[in-house]
Design a protein around this motif. Structure first.
Motif, PDB file in Angstrom:
ATOM      1  N   TRP A 212       0.859  -1.195   0.000  1.00 47.26           N
ATOM      2  CA  TRP A 212       0.000   0.000   0.000  1.00 47.26           C
ATOM      3  C   TRP A 212       0.889   1.237   0.000  1.00 47.26           C
ATOM      4  CZ3 TRP A 212      -5.146   0.330   3.128  1.00 47.26           C
ATOM      5  CH2 TRP A 212      -5.642   1.632   3.123  1.00 47.26           C
ATOM      6  N   VAL A 213       1.859   1.254   0.875  1.00 53.35           N
ATOM      7  CA  VAL A 213       2.740   2.417   1.034  1.00 53.35           C
ATOM      8  C   VAL A 213       3.628   2.630  -0.191  1.00 53.35           C
ATOM      9  CG1 VAL A 213       4.621   3.382   2.417  1.00 53.35           C
ATOM     10  CG2 VAL A 213       2.735   2.182   3.548  1.00 53.35           C
ATOM     11  N   THR A 214       4.087   1.548  -0.785  1.00 51.17           N
ATOM     12  CA  THR A 214       5.035   1.659  -1.903  1.00 51.17           C
ATOM     13  C   THR A 214       4.346   1.687  -3.274  1.00 51.17           C
ATOM     14  OG1 THR A 214       5.324  -0.755  -1.936  1.00 51.17           O
ATOM     15  CG2 THR A 214       6.885   0.533  -0.619  1.00 51.17           C
ATOM     16  N   SER A 215       3.012   1.717  -3.277  1.00 52.19           N
ATOM     17  CA  SER A 215       2.288   1.794  -4.552  1.00 52.19           C
ATOM     18  C   SER A 215       2.731   3.030  -5.332  1.00 52.19           C
ATOM     19  CB  SER A 215       0.783   1.868  -4.307  1.00 52.19           C
ATOM     20  OG  SER A 215       0.086   2.163  -5.510  1.00 52.19           O
ATOM     21  N   PRO A 216       2.921   2.911  -6.653  1.00 55.89           N
ATOM     22  CA  PRO A 216       3.379   4.051  -7.460  1.00 55.89           C
ATOM     23  C   PRO A 216       2.411   5.228  -7.494  1.00 55.89           C
ATOM     24  CG  PRO A 216       2.779   2.179  -8.859  1.00 55.89           C
ATOM     25  CD  PRO A 216       2.812   1.673  -7.451  1.00 55.89           C
ATOM     26  N   ILE A 217       1.152   5.002  -7.120  1.00 54.06           N
ATOM     27  CA  ILE A 217       0.180   6.096  -7.196  1.00 54.06           C
ATOM     28  C   ILE A 217       0.581   7.291  -6.338  1.00 54.06           C
ATOM     29  CG2 ILE A 217      -1.316   5.198  -5.337  1.00 54.06           C
ATOM     30  CD1 ILE A 217      -3.703   6.260  -6.975  1.00 54.06           C
ATOM     31  N   TRP A 218       1.173   7.033  -5.189  1.00 51.57           N
ATOM     32  CA  TRP A 218       1.464   8.121  -4.250  1.00 51.57           C
ATOM     33  C   TRP A 218       2.618   9.010  -4.719  1.00 51.57           C
ATOM     34  CZ3 TRP A 218      -2.891   7.635  -2.181  1.00 51.57           C
ATOM     35  CH2 TRP A 218      -3.385   6.407  -1.772  1.00 51.57           C
ATOM     36  N   ASP A 219       3.389   8.538  -5.693  1.00 52.31           N
ATOM     37  CA  ASP A 219       4.505   9.319  -6.237  1.00 52.31           C
ATOM     38  C   ASP A 219       4.118  10.136  -7.469  1.00 52.31           C
ATOM     39  OD1 ASP A 219       6.673   8.592  -4.480  1.00 52.31           O
ATOM     40  OD2 ASP A 219       6.579   6.586  -5.363  1.00 52.31           O
ATOM     41  N   ARG A 220       2.891   9.980  -7.942  1.00 51.66           N
ATOM     42  CA  ARG A 220       2.477  10.682  -9.143  1.00 51.66           C
ATOM     43  C   ARG A 220       2.262  12.170  -8.850  1.00 51.66           C
ATOM     44  NH1 ARG A 220       0.139   8.143 -13.278  1.00 51.66           N
ATOM     45  NH2 ARG A 220       0.780  10.064 -14.333  1.00 51.66           N
ATOM     46  N   PRO A 221       2.469  13.058  -9.844  1.00 53.95           N
ATOM     47  CA  PRO A 221       2.221  14.484  -9.639  1.00 53.95           C
ATOM     48  C   PRO A 221       0.726  14.787  -9.558  1.00 53.95           C
ATOM     49  CG  PRO A 221       2.804  14.041 -11.923  1.00 53.95           C
ATOM     50  CD  PRO A 221       3.025  12.761 -11.171  1.00 53.95           C
ATOM     51  N   GLN A 222       0.386  15.889  -8.935  1.00 53.18           N
ATOM     52  CA  GLN A 222      -1.006  16.331  -8.843  1.00 53.18           C
ATOM     53  C   GLN A 222      -1.466  16.807 -10.220  1.00 53.18           C
ATOM     54  OE1 GLN A 222      -3.643  16.559  -6.765  1.00 53.18           O
ATOM     55  NE2 GLN A 222      -4.764  17.773  -8.270  1.00 53.18           N
ATOM     56  N   SER A 223      -2.541  16.202 -10.717  1.00 55.64           N
ATOM     57  CA  SER A 223      -3.102  16.614 -11.999  1.00 55.64           C
ATOM     58  C   SER A 223      -4.489  16.029 -12.168  1.00 55.64           C
ATOM     59  CB  SER A 223      -2.210  16.162 -13.161  1.00 55.64           C
ATOM     60  OG  SER A 223      -2.815  16.474 -14.399  1.00 55.64           O
ATOM     61  N   ALA A 224      -5.406  16.826 -12.714  1.00 57.85           N
ATOM     62  CA  ALA A 224      -6.749  16.336 -12.988  1.00 57.85           C
ATOM     63  C   ALA A 224      -6.772  15.476 -14.245  1.00 57.85           C
ATOM     64  CB  ALA A 224      -7.710  17.504 -13.137  1.00 57.85           C
ATOM     65  N   ASP A 225      -5.704  15.516 -15.009  1.00 53.82           N
ATOM     66  CA  ASP A 225      -5.588  14.740 -16.232  1.00 53.82           C
ATOM     67  C   ASP A 225      -4.913  13.401 -15.910  1.00 53.82           C
ATOM     68  OD1 ASP A 225      -5.082  13.594 -18.678  1.00 53.82           O
ATOM     69  OD2 ASP A 225      -4.207  15.390 -19.581  1.00 53.82           O
ATOM     70  N   PRO A 226      -5.630  12.275 -16.070  1.00 52.77           N
ATOM     71  CA  PRO A 226      -5.050  10.962 -15.743  1.00 52.77           C
ATOM     72  C   PRO A 226      -3.760  10.659 -16.499  1.00 52.77           C
ATOM     73  CG  PRO A 226      -7.421  10.789 -16.090  1.00 52.77           C
ATOM     74  CD  PRO A 226      -7.022  12.171 -16.530  1.00 52.77           C
ATOM     75  N   LYS A 227      -3.568  11.287 -17.642  1.00 53.70           N
ATOM     76  CA  LYS A 227      -2.352  11.054 -18.407  1.00 53.70           C
ATOM     77  C   LYS A 227      -1.155  11.771 -17.801  1.00 53.70           C
ATOM     78  CE  LYS A 227      -4.807  10.474 -22.806  1.00 53.70           C
ATOM     79  NZ  LYS A 227      -4.962  10.988 -24.195  1.00 53.70           N
ATOM     80  N   GLU A 228      -1.429  12.816 -17.028  1.00 51.85           N
ATOM     81  CA  GLU A 228      -0.362  13.632 -16.448  1.00 51.85           C
ATOM     82  C   GLU A 228      -0.049  13.276 -14.996  1.00 51.85           C
ATOM     83  OE1 GLU A 228       1.385  15.744 -18.207  1.00 51.85           O
ATOM     84  OE2 GLU A 228       0.196  15.389 -20.022  1.00 51.85           O
ATOM     85  N   GLY A 229      -1.047  12.758 -14.290  1.00 54.26           N
ATOM     86  CA  GLY A 229      -0.838  12.460 -12.878  1.00 54.26           C
ATOM     87  C   GLY A 229      -2.129  12.008 -12.218  1.00 54.26           C
ATOM     88  N   VAL A 230      -2.315  12.405 -10.961  1.00 56.30           N
ATOM     89  CA  VAL A 230      -3.487  12.007 -10.177  1.00 56.30           C
ATOM     90  C   VAL A 230      -4.084  13.227  -9.497  1.00 56.30           C
ATOM     91  CG1 VAL A 230      -4.283  10.634  -8.218  1.00 56.30           C
ATOM     92  CG2 VAL A 230      -2.552   9.697  -9.763  1.00 56.30           C
ATOM     93  N   ASP A 231      -5.394  13.336  -9.533  1.00 53.20           N
ATOM     94  CA  ASP A 231      -6.065  14.442  -8.849  1.00 53.20           C
ATOM     95  C   ASP A 231      -6.317  14.045  -7.392  1.00 53.20           C
ATOM     96  OD1 ASP A 231      -7.445  16.628  -8.037  1.00 53.20           O
ATOM     97  OD2 ASP A 231      -9.200  16.288  -9.313  1.00 53.20           O
ATOM     98  N   PHE A 232      -5.338  14.310  -6.558  1.00 50.53           N
ATOM     99  CA  PHE A 232      -5.449  13.946  -5.148  1.00 50.53           C
ATOM    100  C   PHE A 232      -6.441  14.830  -4.393  1.00 50.53           C
ATOM    101  CE2 PHE A 232      -1.119  12.404  -6.224  1.00 50.53           C
ATOM    102  CZ  PHE A 232      -1.287  11.070  -5.887  1.00 50.53           C
ATOM    103  N   THR A 233      -6.889  15.927  -5.024  1.00 49.56           N
ATOM    104  CA  THR A 233      -7.872  16.793  -4.370  1.00 49.56           C
ATOM    105  C   THR A 233      -9.286  16.250  -4.512  1.00 49.56           C
ATOM    106  OG1 THR A 233      -8.252  18.178  -6.335  1.00 49.56           O
ATOM    107  CG2 THR A 233      -6.430  18.802  -4.890  1.00 49.56           C
TER     108      THR A 233
END
Length: 259
Positions: A212-233
């Motif tokens: 869970w902790v080492t999942s790559p999702i948590w290292d992704r940049p903040q972005s509303a575009d799934p191709k660019e990153g993850v919208d953590f907001t």
């Protein structure tokens, strides 16, 4: 040399302990559920007088499902609260409703059909399994240094992220419970509502928590575009589910299997 006679206080203590021991023999299946108020001794005794195969369903016949769930949740919460984990998580940002989501995901929040005397009555072991799960999650995930950065792991506390992460995590845990305890089927009422977890099983669940902790999702940049990153907001359930799936926070990943 003459043996000393026990004083009144000492005798009372011995009698109380003997009484408790006898009750443990009479009701080995109900020790914790009695202590933590999930069910009352008088309810069990009354039910067993009329039906030797009595169960929680027998005792709570006619009660509203929401009231039964509240009663079970109250006992489970009181049991966990003796260790202070829930309060610690709340202080870190966990919502009250998210604790209910947690219990619903891993425990049986309805009356059990299994007779009290049967090997299939798991309410006692469920409580211990739940405590083991809470300890593992606290040690490996919620107390991880990564919670304070530089990754986005702390987003795990947000309500919809919490719900969706545990939905995936519980599937992985349930699979381990099924395989390592050699059950006939996967737990239908939460991974904790099962026989007592072995040391081997708890070690396997700990490895799942580490992923869970080492999942790559948590290292992704903040972005509303799934191709660019993850919208953590975002705290929208379907959006969170999409980001988790597209960034490999999946049951296969947590189990350490190839996607």
């Amino acid at each position: 040399m003459t043996a000393s006679t026990p004083n009144t206080t000492r005798l009372y203590e011995v009698l109380v302990r003997l009484h408790d021991d006898v009750r443990q023999i009479r009701y080995p299946y109900s020790a914790k559920v009695l202590k933590w108020g999930i069910i009352r001794d008088s309810e069990i005794e009354a039910a067993l007088k009329n039906n030797p195969d009595a169960s929680e369903r027998t005792v709570w016949a006619g009660e509203k499902p929401a009231d039964i769930a509240g009663r079970i949740a109250g006992g489970l919460t009181a049991f966990i609260d003796q260790e202070g984990y829930r309060e610690k998580w709340m202080d870190a940002g966990l919502a009250e409703g998210s604790w209910k989501v947690f219990l619903d995901e891993y425990c049986m929040m309805k009356a059990d059909l299994a007779p009290f005397h049967s090997d299939g009555y798991f309410r006692n072991t469920e409580m211990e399994n739940l405590l083991d799960l809470v300890k593992i999650l606290d040690e490996e995930v919620l107390s991880s240094p990564a919670m304070s950065g530089p990754t986005r792991l702390s987003v795990s506390y947000k309500s919809k992220w919490w719900k969706e992460c545990h939905r995936v995590f519980s599937e992985a845990v349930g699979e381990e419970v099924y395989r390592r305890l050699n059950l006939d089927e996967r737990p239908k009422n939460g991974a904790c509502h099962s026989p007592e977890w072995t040391s081997e099983l708890k070690a396997a669940i700990r490895e799942i928590a580490k992923r869970w902790v080492t999942s790559p999702i948590w290292d992704r940049p903040q972005s509303a575009d799934p191709k660019e990153g993850v919208d953590f907001t975002s705290n929208n359930e379907s959006t969170v589910k999409m980001f988790l799936s597209s960034n490999k926070f999946t049951t296969h990943y947590l189990e350490g299997r190839p996607s």
